[in-house]
Design a protein around this motif. Sequence first.
Motif, PDB file in Angstrom:
ATOM      1  N   ARG A  11       0.782  -2.389  12.495  1.00  0.00           N
ATOM      2  CA  ARG A  11       1.822  -1.609  13.167  1.00  0.00           C
ATOM      3  C   ARG A  11       3.171  -2.322  13.066  1.00  0.00           C
ATOM      4  NH1 ARG A  11       1.359  -1.448  18.191  1.00  0.00           N
ATOM      5  NH2 ARG A  11      -0.620  -2.487  18.667  1.00  0.00           N
ATOM      6  N   HIS A  12       3.127  -3.656  13.230  1.00  0.00           N
ATOM      7  CA  HIS A  12       4.357  -4.430  13.124  1.00  0.00           C
ATOM      8  C   HIS A  12       4.909  -4.378  11.706  1.00  0.00           C
ATOM      9  CE1 HIS A  12       7.248  -7.620  13.923  1.00  0.00           C
ATOM     10  NE2 HIS A  12       6.784  -8.265  12.839  1.00  0.00           N
ATOM     11  N   LEU A  13       4.008  -4.439  10.722  1.00  0.00           N
ATOM     12  CA  LEU A  13       4.433  -4.381   9.333  1.00  0.00           C
ATOM     13  C   LEU A  13       5.157  -3.079   9.032  1.00  0.00           C
ATOM     14  CD1 LEU A  13       4.316  -5.602   6.435  1.00  0.00           C
ATOM     15  CD2 LEU A  13       2.115  -4.447   6.151  1.00  0.00           C
ATOM     16  N   VAL A  14       4.645  -1.960   9.555  1.00  0.00           N
ATOM     17  CA  VAL A  14       5.254  -0.655   9.299  1.00  0.00           C
ATOM     18  C   VAL A  14       6.578  -0.521  10.053  1.00  0.00           C
ATOM     19  CG1 VAL A  14       4.978   1.842   9.590  1.00  0.00           C
ATOM     20  CG2 VAL A  14       3.051   0.436   8.804  1.00  0.00           C
ATOM     21  N   SER A  15       6.586  -0.926  11.320  1.00  0.00           N
ATOM     22  CA  SER A  15       7.780  -0.728  12.149  1.00  0.00           C
ATOM     23  C   SER A  15       8.961  -1.570  11.680  1.00  0.00           C
ATOM     24  CB  SER A  15       7.451  -1.067  13.610  1.00  0.00           C
ATOM     25  OG  SER A  15       7.113  -2.450  13.741  1.00  0.00           O
ATOM     26  N   THR A  16       8.707  -2.690  11.062  1.00  0.00           N
ATOM     27  CA  THR A  16       9.800  -3.555  10.601  1.00  0.00           C
ATOM     28  C   THR A  16      10.184  -3.303   9.154  1.00  0.00           C
ATOM     29  OG1 THR A  16       8.190  -5.275   9.995  1.00  0.00           O
ATOM     30  CG2 THR A  16       9.163  -5.388  12.203  1.00  0.00           C
ATOM     31  N   SER A  17       9.514  -2.393   8.474  1.00  0.00           N
ATOM     32  CA  SER A  17       9.819  -2.103   7.070  1.00  0.00           C
ATOM     33  C   SER A  17      11.014  -1.167   6.954  1.00  0.00           C
ATOM     34  CB  SER A  17       8.595  -1.488   6.388  1.00  0.00           C
ATOM     35  OG  SER A  17       8.914  -1.073   5.079  1.00  0.00           O
ATOM     36  N   ASP A  18      11.850  -1.405   5.952  1.00  0.00           N
ATOM     37  CA  ASP A  18      12.992  -0.532   5.699  1.00  0.00           C
ATOM     38  C   ASP A  18      12.608   0.650   4.827  1.00  0.00           C
ATOM     39  OD1 ASP A  18      14.664  -2.229   7.120  1.00  0.00           O
ATOM     40  OD2 ASP A  18      15.161  -3.438   5.335  1.00  0.00           O
ATOM     41  N   ALA A  19      11.406   0.670   4.297  1.00  0.00           N
ATOM     42  CA  ALA A  19      10.976   1.743   3.395  1.00  0.00           C
ATOM     43  C   ALA A  19      10.865   3.060   4.140  1.00  0.00           C
ATOM     44  CB  ALA A  19       9.638   1.385   2.748  1.00  0.00           C
ATOM     45  N   ARG A  20      11.333   4.121   3.495  1.00  0.00           N
ATOM     46  CA  ARG A  20      11.241   5.448   4.100  1.00  0.00           C
ATOM     47  C   ARG A  20       9.837   6.025   3.976  1.00  0.00           C
ATOM     48  NH1 ARG A  20      14.011  10.974   1.848  1.00  0.00           N
ATOM     49  NH2 ARG A  20      13.478  12.327   3.622  1.00  0.00           N
ATOM     50  N   ILE A  21       9.161   5.683   2.871  1.00  0.00           N
ATOM     51  CA  ILE A  21       7.819   6.214   2.603  1.00  0.00           C
ATOM     52  C   ILE A  21       6.796   5.108   2.864  1.00  0.00           C
ATOM     53  CG2 ILE A  21       6.317   7.356   0.938  1.00  0.00           C
ATOM     54  CD1 ILE A  21       8.834   8.941   1.598  1.00  0.00           C
ATOM     55  N   VAL A  22       5.784   5.397   3.680  1.00  0.00           N
ATOM     56  CA  VAL A  22       4.670   4.475   3.929  1.00  0.00           C
ATOM     57  C   VAL A  22       3.380   5.185   3.528  1.00  0.00           C
ATOM     58  CG1 VAL A  22       3.385   3.110   5.604  1.00  0.00           C
ATOM     59  CG2 VAL A  22       5.875   3.320   5.813  1.00  0.00           C
ATOM     60  N   ILE A  23       2.622   4.566   2.637  1.00  0.00           N
ATOM     61  CA  ILE A  23       1.372   5.189   2.176  1.00  0.00           C
ATOM     62  C   ILE A  23       0.209   4.259   2.498  1.00  0.00           C
ATOM     63  CG2 ILE A  23       0.072   6.018   0.179  1.00  0.00           C
ATOM     64  CD1 ILE A  23       2.717   6.765  -1.127  1.00  0.00           C
ATOM     65  N   LEU A  24      -0.738   4.771   3.273  1.00  0.00           N
ATOM     66  CA  LEU A  24      -1.989   4.063   3.551  1.00  0.00           C
ATOM     67  C   LEU A  24      -3.020   4.582   2.554  1.00  0.00           C
ATOM     68  CD1 LEU A  24      -2.006   4.506   7.458  1.00  0.00           C
ATOM     69  CD2 LEU A  24      -0.821   2.767   6.100  1.00  0.00           C
ATOM     70  N   SER A  25      -3.350   3.792   1.546  1.00  0.00           N
ATOM     71  CA  SER A  25      -4.242   4.249   0.473  1.00  0.00           C
ATOM     72  C   SER A  25      -5.479   3.367   0.409  1.00  0.00           C
ATOM     73  CB  SER A  25      -3.513   4.221  -0.875  1.00  0.00           C
ATOM     74  OG  SER A  25      -4.377   4.601  -1.922  1.00  0.00           O
ATOM     75  N   ALA A  26      -6.622   3.927   0.769  1.00  0.00           N
ATOM     76  CA  ALA A  26      -7.886   3.193   0.731  1.00  0.00           C
ATOM     77  C   ALA A  26      -9.018   4.183   0.867  1.00  0.00           C
ATOM     78  CB  ALA A  26      -7.939   2.145   1.834  1.00  0.00           C
ATOM     79  N   ALA A  27     -10.235   3.704   0.568  1.00  0.00           N
ATOM     80  CA  ALA A  27     -11.423   4.549   0.647  1.00  0.00           C
ATOM     81  C   ALA A  27     -11.779   4.856   2.096  1.00  0.00           C
ATOM     82  CB  ALA A  27     -12.583   3.851  -0.045  1.00  0.00           C
ATOM     83  N   ALA A  28     -12.774   5.705   2.267  1.00  0.00           N
ATOM     84  CA  ALA A  28     -13.260   6.031   3.613  1.00  0.00           C
ATOM     85  C   ALA A  28     -13.730   4.765   4.307  1.00  0.00           C
ATOM     86  CB  ALA A  28     -14.402   7.031   3.511  1.00  0.00           C
ATOM     87  N   GLY A  29     -13.480   4.696   5.618  1.00  0.00           N
ATOM     88  CA  GLY A  29     -13.939   3.558   6.396  1.00  0.00           C
ATOM     89  C   GLY A  29     -12.958   2.424   6.480  1.00  0.00           C
ATOM     90  N   ALA A  30     -11.745   2.586   5.890  1.00  0.00           N
ATOM     91  CA  ALA A  30     -10.763   1.505   5.913  1.00  0.00           C
ATOM     92  C   ALA A  30      -9.911   1.514   7.181  1.00  0.00           C
ATOM     93  CB  ALA A  30      -9.871   1.586   4.685  1.00  0.00           C
ATOM     94  N   GLY A  31     -10.105   2.516   8.059  1.00  0.00           N
ATOM     95  CA  GLY A  31      -9.341   2.553   9.305  1.00  0.00           C
ATOM     96  C   GLY A  31      -7.990   3.216   9.175  1.00  0.00           C
ATOM     97  N   LYS A  32      -7.793   4.033   8.159  1.00  0.00           N
ATOM     98  CA  LYS A  32      -6.504   4.685   7.962  1.00  0.00           C
ATOM     99  C   LYS A  32      -6.184   5.644   9.108  1.00  0.00           C
ATOM    100  CE  LYS A  32      -7.674   6.610   4.088  1.00  0.00           C
ATOM    101  NZ  LYS A  32      -9.082   6.183   4.122  1.00  0.00           N
ATOM    102  N   THR A  33      -7.172   6.439   9.486  1.00  0.00           N
ATOM    103  CA  THR A  33      -6.940   7.451  10.526  1.00  0.00           C
ATOM    104  C   THR A  33      -6.596   6.804  11.863  1.00  0.00           C
ATOM    105  OG1 THR A  33      -8.403   9.014   9.422  1.00  0.00           O
ATOM    106  CG2 THR A  33      -7.986   9.366  11.768  1.00  0.00           C
TER     107      THR A  33
END
Length: 786
Positions: A11-33
């Motif tokens: 959460r900290h990594l995302v909130s402090t990023s300047d990037a407009r697009i954030v993509i969580l890309s991984a297989a099922a079970g990686a905790g993306k949801t």
Amino acid sequence: MNVPFDRPRLRHLVSTSDARIVILSAAAGAGKTVLMQQLATEAGGQVCTALQPQQTDVQAGALFWDVPRKARTLRLSDPVIESAERIVIACRPQQKVTGLARARLHDGALIIGPQDLCFGDADLAHLPVDVMRTVIDQYAGWPAFLRLTDDGEDDAHIVDYCREALFAHLSPGDMAALSLWLQASDQPAPAICAEILPPHLLSQPDRYPRLLEILREAVHLNLETYTSPAALKDIAATLEHSGQALSAMALLLDHGLEGPAASILERANGRDLIYRSSVAAFQDTIMRFSHEMVAANETILLAICRVLMKQGELHRVRHLLSKYLGFDFLDPMKVLVKGSRFSFDARTFRLNLMLSEDMTPNDAMIDRLREFMADYPLGEYGKWASYYNAILEFEIRRRNFREAEAAAARALIYLKKMGGQPLLEFFIHLHQTVLRLSSGDALLALKAVRDARSRLEQVPHEAPAEFRMLRLAEACLDYEAGRHQPLLHFVQTDFDGFAAAEIWPSLMQFALQYASQALIDHFPMGVRPGFLDGLWIHLSDGLQFHAMMEIRTAIAYQNAGRWREAAATLTAIRMPMGKNWIDSAVDELSRLNRRDEIAYVMAWLREAVHLWTPRAYLAQQLEALIANPKVTNRERVALEIWLSYAAHQRRETGLARSHLLSALESANRLGCHGVLSEERLFLSPLLENKPLRSFVEKSIGVRSSLAIFSSSLNSPHARALKGGLSQREAQMLQLAAAGLSNKRIAATLNISEVTVKYHIGNLYRKLGCSRRAEALSAATALGWIS
């Protein structure tokens, strides 16, 4: 217990990023949801799970889109992209979201992949140590297993989760590819594994045996559900692509899909697949095709014949080929002729079949083979290697040793060009071993047998028959170095299995020569009833070694001093020339070219050398044979010993010394000391002459050869004679040890049973025994039999 699943680091990594697009890309079970929900809650928004997000899904300036798992390719509309200050997307690697290229280029993108999503020690520091270690050390830190491992149940529910979540989108072929990697996880993982498995598992599979076992079970259960022809073909295609053609064929044959299985066999080069597979596995698969498929498909027919040849069933092979391809297929001249009605594969198989037949091609046949070779396609290195392998075998039979060496070198060159084929390279090097030992060069043969072992140990599947051939070659080299026991052990334990398998004639000829000689050295009267008689069942099946077996029997008789029986045995052999022709021939002996004819003539000349009054021109006959280009170096050593013995009988000391020195120096130079043991009948009396021995012992190399020869004389038979037995009693002991009754011994020795009982009685008396079992036990303890 509901285990906390907070991801403050991410959460900290995302909130402090300047990037407009954030993509969580991984297989099922990686905790993306879960992470997506936490990010949306923190930003004051909601997660969108629609196939096509709308502008209304953009809340507080952000879009949180959890792509539905069944979707494959989706596009985010321009109005939604323009209205969102930040876009966070959760998707799987196989899913593709388009429309973001411009935004990613201008406003930047943060990609959080499976490596980031895996749990580390810091992520689980707030949990009990046992829970943390279980997830990290057993389940590769994959978030889904955090809760799955906490409910106290067995692994069954984890297996179900893998099947329903991880594998849901996989095709039957993907499942097969995953299964193959799970069975050999030390191999590079296929692309599908990176889409569905934890990265820590892929990088260090050996560290997670429990997870591997769970995945194997889940994959196995899924594969069992595929029963449709389309699914089975997909799985078979994956197996074939991975190099497991036999497994692919077996799967299809299990479900009655013979046509697709036959297609795989054709693509795998049919009969040659046996060289890249376990013989047993190849046989189990190929023999399952129906008779209808055999009749309709030439590749299957040739593959089945290849299996039968491996089993030594040459008669059945010829029957099948004549039944389905016609009787003219049995005539190689009709098959190999240019413009033949037979296919290229059938013609190639006919060439290979000639290797198993005891056929020595004449010059016309060799010319026909060269014509056939001209049809070989360029770049087909495997076929060219096989061709030269055949030429190698034929030239060994023709005793053209230089041409055989050239053929072996060419075969190895083509095998190297095709990237190597360990089993075929093994056969080439084994051929070289046979070639060099047969010609008498044991030192060069030693290099060849080492190369043969090196290649055979690289074969990925079991090869028991080939290792048995290798053990024979190594035992023969030991024999040449004066160590007889390995060859005797091979004859007693391995020879039956060796002879029952597919053996090409030059190897069988080689084996027969060495094995019978080792027995003649140690058990001269046991070689016929105990060994040669046992080979008839194998050699009568299309291999014409009967004449050579009788010649070996005659030599056994000669070494035992039974010259009358030896002469009778030789007289009964059907040969183009007889004893009268041999007695008068001189120059004609230099032109003999068949191996059995040369062996036959030498057996008769051996008898002539033994006579106390040999014919005056005997030396000219022996020299004519020495000049014969088809006579091997090994045979030349024997001939030189005979010349020395004959000169010694005539009291021509100078000639005797010259020939004896030449024989011993040649044996030392070539490393073929076995021939000295074989000719002890003539060599021992020569060496008992002190002037002769002192003359030849001036050479260091000769002294080395004589030391090896002396050690070889300590055979059970020799020990029995030194222990006080007569020649006849030693013969009785050997035959009794071979299990022969008194009646059989009488028939073998052509004496009465009363005479046998008399000698057996003397034997018992000398051994201090009253029964056969006691006598054999005592003789074994004394080393008189083994």
